[in-house]
Design an enzyme around this catalytic site. Structure first.
Site, PDB file in Angstrom:
ATOM      1  N   HIS A  28       4.580 -21.677  -0.534  1.00  0.00           N
ATOM      2  CA  HIS A  28       4.961 -23.080  -0.707  1.00  0.00           C
ATOM      3  C   HIS A  28       3.740 -23.809  -1.272  1.00  0.00           C
ATOM      4  CE1 HIS A  28       7.521 -26.642   0.726  1.00  0.00           C
ATOM      5  NE2 HIS A  28       6.511 -27.155   0.029  1.00  0.00           N
ATOM      6  N   HIS A  30       2.688 -26.393  -4.501  1.00  0.00           N
ATOM      7  CA  HIS A  30       3.105 -27.231  -5.647  1.00  0.00           C
ATOM      8  C   HIS A  30       2.022 -27.217  -6.713  1.00  0.00           C
ATOM      9  CE1 HIS A  30       6.576 -29.272  -3.678  1.00  0.00           C
ATOM     10  NE2 HIS A  30       5.908 -28.925  -2.583  1.00  0.00           N
ATOM     11  N   ASP A  32       1.541 -29.308  -9.227  1.00  0.00           N
ATOM     12  CA  ASP A  32       0.944 -30.631  -9.478  1.00  0.00           C
ATOM     13  C   ASP A  32       0.188 -31.168  -8.265  1.00  0.00           C
ATOM     14  OD1 ASP A  32       3.329 -30.913  -8.160  1.00  0.00           O
ATOM     15  OD2 ASP A  32       4.305 -32.095  -9.720  1.00  0.00           O
ATOM     16  N   HIS A 219      13.175 -28.316   0.688  1.00  0.00           N
ATOM     17  CA  HIS A 219      12.383 -29.153   1.578  1.00  0.00           C
ATOM     18  C   HIS A 219      13.368 -29.869   2.510  1.00  0.00           C
ATOM     19  CE1 HIS A 219       9.235 -28.727  -1.452  1.00  0.00           C
ATOM     20  NE2 HIS A 219       8.387 -29.324  -0.658  1.00  0.00           N
ATOM     21  N   GLU A 222      11.374 -32.806   7.062  1.00  0.00           N
ATOM     22  CA  GLU A 222      10.016 -33.335   6.964  1.00  0.00           C
ATOM     23  C   GLU A 222      10.028 -34.798   7.430  1.00  0.00           C
ATOM     24  OE1 GLU A 222       8.683 -32.557   2.946  1.00  0.00           O
ATOM     25  OE2 GLU A 222       6.583 -32.687   3.521  1.00  0.00           O
ATOM     26  N   ASP A 299       0.962 -26.065   0.546  1.00  0.00           N
ATOM     27  CA  ASP A 299       1.790 -27.187   0.083  1.00  0.00           C
ATOM     28  C   ASP A 299       1.110 -27.873  -1.112  1.00  0.00           C
ATOM     29  OD1 ASP A 299       3.979 -28.779  -0.060  1.00  0.00           O
ATOM     30  OD2 ASP A 299       3.599 -29.940   1.745  1.00  0.00           O
TER      31      ASP A 299
HETATM   32 ZN   LIG Z   1       6.265 -29.144  -0.499  1.00  0.00          ZN
END
Ligand SMILES: [Zn+2]
Length: 363
Positions: A28, A30, A32, A219, A222, A299
């Site tokens: 997991h 990202h 960016d 996702h 959260e 993440d």
């Molecule tokens: Zn995430």
């Protein structure tokens, strides 16, 4: 009111060095959210985008989420500084390549890199080109740093159905035309602000992905409540990103255990987005003890200013033994969106390193 215990930084340098050597996967991560501050400065210079600061020290406070961040929505705002910088093939290829180098420093052997290509695409840079640029950077990184890497295409909750359809069609196309070796598109995710855009609004994509056999993650859990988690389970996703609020619904928790659906945990991310009130309130240990399969992930390593070794240290702070973390790293391979043969190959690579690490633990 009882004050929260301070965010405990995990480890002695000896422990950190041991944790760094554990072979890992990051499933997991990202793209960016993983930029180096130095790279942000370089890209801004190249693309003539004005940043709120022009040196690493001052810029860090704008592109890394502070401990005073109050919510996931506030956290997501930081990304809007970065999007204008990631609109060229060179920029995408560079950050994908650098991510592999950063993963290698963590002894990550496999990274699943996710991003929403619609956020990078424009008239002169198609979604397909965005994906090709990322795959090219990852291929270069894989070759140079020995980190196997694949892509998960994110649909984005605040995008229209029409926009998400474009990203979905591109993901379908890339997934179907799998290259025989090197990075490829292996699955689909749904990211963005779940409080404002519930999972069920995106059902058509999950249903279609399922009918085509494309692996999905989502996702969910959260932000407060379990509705998005419930929806993700109904849509039969293979994995769940975070899933923190699962603890509020024992029936759902039981379902996750029985269906062996792994949670992609990002401890620091959850603390910073206030998904949990403070570190010691993080349920990852409770999930593990309840039989939930968990994986540890970065993440957004750039935005959070962390690496995966740091996250393993956070897990130690929450009661995990290094031996258990070695096992979690190994078991996480099972949850990757790759072929059984590829999983076997990775496990074999892990095993020889694990034997050596276990010997060190006994001494
Ligand atoms: Zn995430």
């Amino acid at each position: 009111m009882i004050p929260h215990p301070p965010l405990k930084e995990p480890s002695s340098s000896q422990l950190t060095s041991f944790l760094r050597q554990i072979p890992k996967v990051d499933l997991h991560c990202h793209l960016d959210g993983s930029l180096r501050v130095k790279t942000i400065l370089d890209l801004a210079r190249e693309t003539q985008v004005k940043l709120p600061a022009n040196n690493i020290k001052d810029l860090t406070s704008f592109v890394q989420v502070s401990p005073t961040c109050q919510s996931l929505s506030e956290f997501l705002q930081v990304f809007y500084v970065l999007y204008p910088l990631l609109r060229t093939p060179q920029a995408i290829e560079r950050v994908a390549y650098e991510l592999c180098e950063d993963c290698a420093k963590d002894n990550i052997r496999y990274v699943e890199v996710r991003f929403a290509p619609m956020l990078n695409a424009h008239d002169k840079f198609s979604i397909e080109d965005v994906l090709n640029s990322a795959l090219k950077g990852l291929a270069r990184g894989e070759k140079k740093w020995g980190v196997q890497a694949d892509v998960v295409v994110c649909l984005f909750r605040s995008h229209s159905t029409k926009e998400n359809r474009k990203a979905f069609e591109a993901a379908k196309h890339f997934w179907a035309s799998t290259p025989t070796s090197g990075p490829r598109v292996v699955g689909i995710d749904l990211a963005g602000d779940e409080a404002r855009h519930p999972t069920l609004e995106f059902s058509e994509f999950f249903e279609e992905a399922r009918s085509l056999g494309i692996p999905t993650t989502c996702h969910a859990g959260e932000t407060k409540g379990t509705e998005n988690l419930k929806a993700a389970l109904e849509l039969r996703v293979q994995r769940i990103g975070h899933g923190i609020h699962l603890m509020e619904d024992q029936k759902l928790l039981k379902q996750v255990v029985e269906r062996r659906i792994p949670l992609e945990i990002g401890i620091t991310s959850n603390v910073r987005t206030k998904t949990v009130s403070h570190l010691q309130a993080h349920p990852v240990r409770a999930f593990h003890d309840a039989g939930v399969r968990v994986s540890l992930n970065t993440d957004d390593r750039g935005i959070l200013g962390i690496d995966l070794t740091h996250e393993y240290g956070m897990a130690v702070s929450l009661g995990f033994q290094p031996k258990e973390l070695i096992q979690i790293g190994l078991e996480s391979i099972e949850h990757l969106f790759i072929t059984p043969e590829e999983k076997m190959g990775l496990k074999e690579k892990f095993q020889s390193e694990i034997v050596r690490l276990n010997k060190r633990l006994q001494n």
